[in-house]
Structures are given as C-alpha cells and as structure tokens.
Design a protein around this motif. Structure first.
Motif, PDB file in Angstrom:
ATOM      1  N   THR A  21      27.141 -16.991  14.467  1.00  0.00           N
ATOM      2  CA  THR A  21      25.607 -17.058  14.578  1.00  0.00           C
ATOM      3  C   THR A  21      25.012 -15.742  13.894  1.00  0.00           C
ATOM      4  N   ARG A  22      26.084 -15.036  13.354  1.00  0.00           N
ATOM      5  CA  ARG A  22      25.414 -13.768  12.625  1.00  0.00           C
ATOM      6  C   ARG A  22      26.021 -13.774  11.153  1.00  0.00           C
ATOM      7  N   ALA A  23      27.058 -14.491  10.816  1.00  0.00           N
ATOM      8  CA  ALA A  23      27.638 -14.439   9.335  1.00  0.00           C
ATOM      9  C   ALA A  23      28.216 -15.525   9.112  1.00  0.00           C
ATOM     10  N   VAL A  24      28.674 -15.661   7.599  1.00  0.00           N
ATOM     11  CA  VAL A  24      29.209 -16.713   7.210  1.00  0.00           C
ATOM     12  C   VAL A  24      30.345 -16.102   6.251  1.00  0.00           C
ATOM     13  N   ARG A  25      31.509 -16.663   6.367  1.00  0.00           N
ATOM     14  CA  ARG A  25      32.686 -16.071   5.535  1.00  0.00           C
ATOM     15  C   ARG A  25      33.503 -17.200   4.948  1.00  0.00           C
ATOM     16  N   LEU A  26      34.091 -16.864   3.596  1.00  0.00           N
ATOM     17  CA  LEU A  26      34.889 -17.715   3.185  1.00  0.00           C
ATOM     18  C   LEU A  26      36.216 -17.767   3.826  1.00  0.00           C
ATOM     19  N   THR A  27      36.992 -18.955   4.280  1.00  0.00           N
ATOM     20  CA  THR A  27      38.165 -18.973   4.536  1.00  0.00           C
ATOM     21  C   THR A  27      39.285 -18.655   3.347  1.00  0.00           C
ATOM     22  N   PRO A  28      40.406 -18.494   3.514  1.00  0.00           N
ATOM     23  CA  PRO A  28      41.379 -18.410   2.611  1.00  0.00           C
ATOM     24  C   PRO A  28      41.168 -19.756   1.709  1.00  0.00           C
ATOM     25  N   ALA A  29      41.236 -20.596   2.260  1.00  0.00           N
ATOM     26  CA  ALA A  29      41.114 -22.074   1.289  1.00  0.00           C
ATOM     27  C   ALA A  29      39.720 -22.107   0.742  1.00  0.00           C
ATOM     28  N   GLY A  30      38.726 -21.488   1.239  1.00  0.00           N
ATOM     29  CA  GLY A  30      37.436 -21.428   0.710  1.00  0.00           C
ATOM     30  C   GLY A  30      37.532 -20.622  -0.635  1.00  0.00           C
TER      31      GLY A  30
END
Length: 287
Positions: free
Chosen positions: A37-46
């Motif tokens: 709800t507060r952030a978006v992060r890349l996964t290792p695959a991303g």
C-alpha cells in the motif's frame, strides 16, 4: 516505482497500466513487482527483465540507425579487386581513405590481373576494380564504367653498376640493343602493347631476355644483372638495394594509366559513396 507517475509519463490512466503489467507478468509466468500500500519494488526477476528490456531497446535503436546508414551507403561491404602493382601505392591510399572517411564500410580485397577483374566485374563477383586499361573496356557494349586514378611516369630500372645508373637522364635511344626484362602476356598485356608502341615509335629494338608476371620479380631480375626494365612509377614502392630507378624521357601519351572500374548497374548502396570518396580524395602527384 510509482504507478501514478509512470502512467502520466505514458499518457495513460493508472488502471490500464496496471492491467498491462499484470498481463506481462502472466505471459512471463513471474512477478516483476512487489506491491504494498505504500511502495512498489522490483523483484529479482523484475531487475533482470529491466536490464534486458534496456538492452533490447538499445539494439532496436542501433538496428534502425545501421539500416538507415546502410541505405545511405555509409556502411556495408565493398568487394575490391586490385592488380599486384597497384598494391604498392594506389591500394594503400584507397584503404587509408576508406578507413578515414567511411569507417563503417568493410573492404574485401582480392588480387587479380586486369582481365580477371573485368570478368569478375561483369559477373558481379567484385564491386570495384583497380586495373589497367584493357581492350574490353573499349567495347561500346561493356556494362563497365571507369575513372582514371593515376597516370604514372615511366622509370628505367637498371643494376646499380650499370652505365645508365648514374649521370644524365636516360633516353629511349639508350635502350636500343639492351637486354630487357619485361612482362609476360598473361598479366602484362597492357604494358607489352604500351612498350611495343613506344619502342616502335622511337625506332629502337631492345632484346627481350626474360618475361615475368609481377613487378617485384622484374626488379629482382634486374638486380641480379639479367637485364634492364621499363617500369611504372609505382615501382618506387619496392626498395631493392641492387636496383637504380631513373626517370625515363618518354612522350606524355605513353604514361601508364591506372583505372577504377565498376558495373554501371551495380546496386550496392555503398558503391556511390565509396566512389565519391576515392575519386575526390585520391589526388596523388601522378594523377
């Protein structure tokens, strides 16, 4: 890492952007983003996918740029035929000019005598030839066009201990009765005809003692004392301590020519660019 700002940059609303990313993840079978709800992060695959995406975009842009340069004749390949004697002066100039002004054009070089180059040009096996004038080029039906690269002076090659190696400049009359090393018909018909006409006009008859195909072999035989030779100015590119090269007084019409030849209907987009660079850039003193 902000859906709202990303959507604004893409001129989309946030909802369609979210759906597109979800469809991409479904296609790949992996999660590219971790959402809270507060952030978006890349996964290792991303992170891996992002790196590869930048690489794909760069490759696509490079492909478009190279394609446009190829269409303009600024990159590609020129198949270039050349005679052995042109390798001493004309060919190095052409290679240097091409590398300096057309660095994305690759030259594929092939040594051939002039008649072989004519046939290779007619069969589209080479794009350009550096050759001597031949009878085939005088045929009005020939598909070939030419441009004069150089008009060379004639030199007299003599052994260092020969009477003509020093003193006054030798003349054609000095060659009468001298042992002469000259070209064989296979590789040197142009020079044979040129010298035969020159000697007949001057009323002299040198004694032909040896015929060879290559200029360096001719000079080597002169250095060995077999005889003397009349050679083009490009012979200065061969240094033999046992041979003296002297300017030979001869009519202007007897100056050997070196030509650039090509098929008029050659569709190689590099050819007009290459020809323009060579013809404008090749301004040797012998031209």
């Amino acid at each position: 890492m902000h859906f709202g700002r990303a959507a604004a940059r893409l001129n989309l609303t946030q909802s369609p952007l979210s759906r597109q990313i979800q469809m991409l993840e479904q296609t790949l079978g992996v999660s590219l983003l971790e959402r809270t709800t507060r952030a978006v992060r890349l996964t290792p695959a991303g992170r891996t996918f992002l790196t590869e995406a930048y690489r794909v975009i760069a490759a696509a842009e490079s492909a478009a740029r190279l394609t446009r340069r190829a269409a303009r004749g600024e990159s590609g390949t020129i198949r270039l035929g050349f005679t052995a004697s042109s390798a001493y002066r004309a060919l190095p100039r052409i290679v240097s000019l091409t590398r300096a002004s057309l660095p994305e054009i690759d030259l594929v070089l092939e040594e051939m005598v002039s008649d072989e180059q004519i046939q290779a040009l007619e069969e589209n096996r080479i794009d350009v030839g550096i050759l001597r004038p031949t009878a085939a080029l005088l045929d009005p039906k020939t598909p070939l066009a030419t441009n004069i690269l150089a008009q060379e002076h004639l030199l007299l090659a003599v052994p260092r201990d020969h009477s003509l190696a020093l003193g006054r400049a030798p003349s054609l009359a000095d060659l009468d009765g001298e042992a002469l090393v000259t070209w064989s018909p296979r590789g040197g018909r142009y020079f044979i005809d040129l010298l035969d006409d020159l000697f007949a006009t001057a009323g002299i008859r040198p004694r032909v003692v040896q015929r060879v195909n290559q200029l360096h072999a001719m000079l080597a035989l002169v250095g060995a004392g077999i005889g003397i030779a009349v050679v083009p100015d490009s012979a200065r590119g061969i240094s033999l301590s046992a041979v003296a090269l002297r300017p030979l007084a001869a009519p202007e019409a007897s100056r050997p020519q070196l030509l650039l030849a090509w098929r008029r209907d050659n569709a190689n987009p590099c050819l007009p660019t290459f020809k323009a660079a060579i013809v404008s850039g090749d301004r040797s003193p012998d031209r």
